[in-house]
Write a protein that holds these residues in place. Sequence first.
Motif, mmCIF file in Angstrom:
data_model
loop_
_atom_site.group_PDB
_atom_site.id
_atom_site.type_symbol
_atom_site.label_atom_id
_atom_site.label_comp_id
_atom_site.label_asym_id
_atom_site.label_seq_id
_atom_site.Cartn_x
_atom_site.Cartn_y
_atom_site.Cartn_z
ATOM 1 N N LEU A 179 0.879 -1.157 0.000
ATOM 2 C CA LEU A 179 0.000 0.000 0.000
ATOM 3 C C LEU A 179 0.922 1.214 0.000
ATOM 4 C CD1 LEU A 179 -2.942 0.591 2.512
ATOM 5 C CD2 LEU A 179 -1.238 2.334 2.092
ATOM 6 N N GLN A 180 0.884 2.037 -1.045
ATOM 7 C CA GLN A 180 1.788 3.172 -1.159
ATOM 8 C C GLN A 180 0.987 4.463 -1.265
ATOM 9 O OE1 GLN A 180 4.912 2.795 -4.038
ATOM 10 N NE2 GLN A 180 5.453 0.709 -3.414
ATOM 11 N N VAL A 181 1.240 5.379 -0.327
ATOM 12 C CA VAL A 181 0.574 6.678 -0.289
ATOM 13 C C VAL A 181 1.577 7.738 -0.714
ATOM 14 C CG1 VAL A 181 -0.603 8.376 1.150
ATOM 15 C CG2 VAL A 181 -0.948 5.934 1.577
ATOM 16 N N LEU A 182 1.230 8.509 -1.732
ATOM 17 C CA LEU A 182 2.118 9.578 -2.185
ATOM 18 C C LEU A 182 1.888 10.809 -1.307
ATOM 19 C CD1 LEU A 182 4.272 10.117 -4.324
ATOM 20 C CD2 LEU A 182 2.492 11.093 -5.768
ATOM 21 N N LEU A 183 2.948 11.233 -0.581
ATOM 22 C CA LEU A 183 2.839 12.358 0.347
ATOM 23 C C LEU A 183 3.181 13.684 -0.328
ATOM 24 C CD1 LEU A 183 4.569 10.689 3.441
ATOM 25 C CD2 LEU A 183 2.131 10.801 2.908
#
Length: 325
Positions: A78-82
């Motif tokens: 699960l990758q969240v772009l900050l």
Amino acid sequence: MHTPLLGQRSEVFTQADPHAVSVYVNQHVGSHCIQLPRASRPLAHLSHRSFAELDLCRIGYGAAVRVVSPALERFFHLQVLLQGHCLWRRGRDEHYLAPGELLLINPDDPVDLTYSADCEKFIVKVPVRLLDGLCEQQHWALPEGGVRFLEHRYRLDDLHGLVSLLGMVCQEAEEAEPQPLVQAHYTQIVASKLLSLTRTNVNPVTGHERPLNFERVVDYIDHHLGDELGSEALARLAQVSVRSLYGLFERNACTTPANYIRQRRLARVHACLVDPTCKVRSLSELAMDYGFLHLGRFSESYRKQFGELPSDTLKRRRNGLAQNG
């Protein structure tokens, strides 16, 4: 994003060599390779925490780095772009991810991502066994081949409560004295959120329902009682794993697939023996027609199910025909 996702307490690298960070990522987050511009001297940073069955990671390479991997094997990402931007390549397609977007990567998906120089990501590594185990715990049919995310890209605003939950997980991960039971509880909630908020191949039926795939299987069994009926073939018919097939029968028939098939075959034999219009040349031939090759075991199973031997049922039928004849 206003929700903090790992802070200084979790820092492992700051202003570091990206290759050193990459080695650490390979050990704790996922197998990959990085490609950096030749002339650059970027400074990378990374924060990391293990949290029950999850791994939490906040990372930035400080350069336009390309990250590739043939597959993540036994883990989801699960990758969240900050901040910054990320180019995601899927075959011939290219997709740009912006801050506030989430990417879900299946274990067998090839990874090909290019970070902008100012890109920073928050990554959650989720083991396959966690989502598979949740399906079994909730009595959901586990698809053959395991859980898969069918849609990969989401806006965090559309995943209600997920960001706040991840913020609480990070806060709990950075507590001075970790609480294993609390961490395990949060981990289950994260897994539940992922399966309930995203589009997957999981059919969330409860144990109180008779799902359509179970009805399909028992209907097939009733129409093929004289054929060989193996668990693998029935699982393919139900579009679930063999393990989930056993769960379906346990919940809906309170027995195993093999037991259910034997009961249905005995019932079919019994129906033939009591039906005067059904031609029965011999008990042994009728038994073998329905897969009972050991006649002694067949007779004993029949007696347990119907309270008498099959020869007694046949004798009673013949006596009735003689009286009526």
